[in-house]
Design a protein around this motif. Sequence first.
Motif, PDB file in Angstrom:
ATOM      1  N   HIS A   1       0.843  -1.206   0.000  1.00 41.72           N
ATOM      2  CA  HIS A   1       0.000   0.000   0.000  1.00 41.72           C
ATOM      3  C   HIS A   1       0.873   1.249   0.000  1.00 41.72           C
ATOM      4  CE1 HIS A   1      -3.356   2.627   1.059  1.00 41.72           C
ATOM      5  NE2 HIS A   1      -4.167   1.601   0.862  1.00 41.72           N
ATOM      6  N   ASP A   2       0.349   2.323  -0.578  1.00 39.95           N
ATOM      7  CA  ASP A   2       1.064   3.597  -0.588  1.00 39.95           C
ATOM      8  C   ASP A   2       1.321   4.109   0.828  1.00 39.95           C
ATOM      9  OD1 ASP A   2       1.269   3.930  -3.393  1.00 39.95           O
ATOM     10  OD2 ASP A   2      -0.813   4.580  -3.485  1.00 39.95           O
TER      11      ASP A   2
ATOM     12  N   ALA B   1       3.382  -2.868  -4.869  1.00 43.31           N
ATOM     13  CA  ALA B   1       2.860  -3.854  -5.819  1.00 43.31           C
ATOM     14  C   ALA B   1       1.505  -4.410  -5.429  1.00 43.31           C
ATOM     15  CB  ALA B   1       3.859  -5.000  -5.971  1.00 43.31           C
ATOM     16  N   GLY B   2       0.886  -3.881  -4.388  1.00 46.53           N
ATOM     17  CA  GLY B   2      -0.369  -4.476  -3.952  1.00 46.53           C
ATOM     18  C   GLY B   2      -0.135  -5.832  -3.325  1.00 46.53           C
TER      19      GLY B   2
ATOM     20  N   ASP C   1      -5.249 -10.537  -4.807  1.00 47.19           N
ATOM     21  CA  ASP C   1      -5.660 -10.500  -6.214  1.00 47.19           C
ATOM     22  C   ASP C   1      -6.129 -11.876  -6.684  1.00 47.19           C
ATOM     23  OD1 ASP C   1      -5.045  -7.846  -6.247  1.00 47.19           O
ATOM     24  OD2 ASP C   1      -3.358  -8.003  -7.642  1.00 47.19           O
TER      25      ASP C   1
ATOM     26  N   SER D   1      -4.545  -3.303  -0.049  1.00 45.94           N
ATOM     27  CA  SER D   1      -3.809  -3.070  -1.291  1.00 45.94           C
ATOM     28  C   SER D   1      -4.242  -1.770  -1.956  1.00 45.94           C
ATOM     29  CB  SER D   1      -4.070  -4.231  -2.264  1.00 45.94           C
ATOM     30  OG  SER D   1      -3.606  -3.922  -3.562  1.00 45.94           O
ATOM     31  N   SER D   2      -3.264  -0.997  -2.396  1.00 48.06           N
ATOM     32  CA  SER D   2      -3.577   0.190  -3.193  1.00 48.06           C
ATOM     33  C   SER D   2      -3.281  -0.047  -4.676  1.00 48.06           C
ATOM     34  CB  SER D   2      -2.791   1.404  -2.690  1.00 48.06           C
ATOM     35  OG  SER D   2      -1.405   1.148  -2.697  1.00 48.06           O
ATOM     36  N   ARG D   3      -3.088  -1.318  -5.037  1.00 44.06           N
ATOM     37  CA  ARG D   3      -2.910  -1.692  -6.445  1.00 44.06           C
ATOM     38  C   ARG D   3      -3.771  -2.912  -6.744  1.00 44.06           C
ATOM     39  NH1 ARG D   3      -0.590   2.361  -5.560  1.00 44.06           N
ATOM     40  NH2 ARG D   3       1.451   3.082  -6.278  1.00 44.06           N
TER      41      ARG D   3
ATOM     42  N   ARG E   1      -3.600  -5.602  -9.785  1.00 40.78           N
ATOM     43  CA  ARG E   1      -2.448  -5.251 -10.618  1.00 40.78           C
ATOM     44  C   ARG E   1      -1.146  -5.837 -10.101  1.00 40.78           C
ATOM     45  NH1 ARG E   1      -1.691   0.812 -10.838  1.00 40.78           N
ATOM     46  NH2 ARG E   1       0.043   0.112 -12.133  1.00 40.78           N
ATOM     47  N   SER E   2      -1.226  -6.606  -9.039  1.00 42.30           N
ATOM     48  CA  SER E   2      -0.005  -7.063  -8.382  1.00 42.30           C
ATOM     49  C   SER E   2       0.877  -7.902  -9.300  1.00 42.30           C
ATOM     50  CB  SER E   2      -0.362  -7.858  -7.126  1.00 42.30           C
ATOM     51  OG  SER E   2       0.799  -8.203  -6.408  1.00 42.30           O
TER      52      SER E   2
ATOM     53  N   ILE F   1       2.935  -5.839 -11.808  1.00 47.61           N
ATOM     54  CA  ILE F   1       3.981  -5.040 -11.163  1.00 47.61           C
ATOM     55  C   ILE F   1       5.112  -5.932 -10.680  1.00 47.61           C
ATOM     56  CG2 ILE F   1       4.487  -3.479  -9.247  1.00 47.61           C
ATOM     57  CD1 ILE F   1       1.538  -2.560  -9.421  1.00 47.61           C
TER      58      ILE F   1
END
Length: 373
Positions: free
Chosen positions: A152-153, A173-174, A179, A337-339, A342-343, A346
């Motif tokens: 996460h950011d 990368a989440g 995912d 996760s902030s992605r 999409r992990s 990335i």
Amino acid sequence: MNWFTTPLGAGGAHRVTVPGCRKVLVIVPSVVAGTRLFDLLPLLDSDFRVQTYFTLPEPDAATARFVSAAGGLVIGWEMALQHEFDLVLAASYRFIDRAPGPVLVLPHGAGSMKSRRRVRAAGPEAEPVHGLDRQMLTRDGKVQASAIVLSHDDELEVLAESCPEALPAAVVAGDICLDRMRASLPFREQYRRALGVEPGDTLVTISSTWTAESTFYQRPELYRELTGKARVAAVLHPNIWAVHGAWQVRSWLADCDVVVVPPEEGWRATMIASDVVIGDHGSTTQYAAAVGARVLLATCPDVRHGSLAYTISERVPRYTGDIAEAVAVPDFACLISSRLDRSGEILRAAMYRLLGIPEPAHAVPVSPVRHGR
């Protein structure tokens, strides 16, 4: 496995069928780390340029069986240290100070930051830590990993304050585990059938981390009490199985009419299949909330303010006998996760950057989780 039969052994170049491969080393200190690392390995699928090896720095029977069941090519830790690898994959900071190549390290639970206020083994007087501390990330003043995977950011902000010299290695990368769970949601009914859940039945999963602060120790009566109210599954942290032994775990639950999910695989499918999850501060409870299960807390110790476990403890009621009190936790996946979704792309880009070769042309695979039964 006798290392002399591998491509690394004496005369190995004369035995290989696919020569000239980039070498990837997967450090598997435990089943817990191994399950997360196996989420990464499909990102290398179908690439004849890559050969993957596995090593067990502290071999034990459970971890050895886990890697062997997957068909991994295992080399001894000391032998691994005699060679250079193009990429080393780890899900723990243990042993990476000796890693023979650039390391990509990712968390083996939900998020990169610990829920516990202090390291268990350090005692009550120890300073609080969160898992992105300088003492964790560096050795002799040097950042140990070439790629530090964050979920996460918000974790990036923590890293900038706690260990700014590690920022160049950070990769937001989440969460590849989450995912895969999200990609598996369409298969919920299949997972329920595999668990023996009949149409119209309610599936309650009792989730437990390890140690004496866990559901398994604090609320053992649940495994018997709930069987009269619903179909019940038990998800136990792999360390419970590893420390006490599979026979003992099954013996403790022998008179409980519950589906005991194997430690290696199946917990994710079970969380997706569940109507209600009764858990504790462990990651499995958080993943259950992230995929939409209604949640109750059996127990929760004093956890770090702001952690994912703390958020669960603030939003989820304690179980007092009525599963109807379970609640969903909206948008919890976005806290992990902030992605989202999409992990894989990335992580694959980061892995091939360290390998020093272009990524494959095919799309990044996102495979559904197996039910494990």
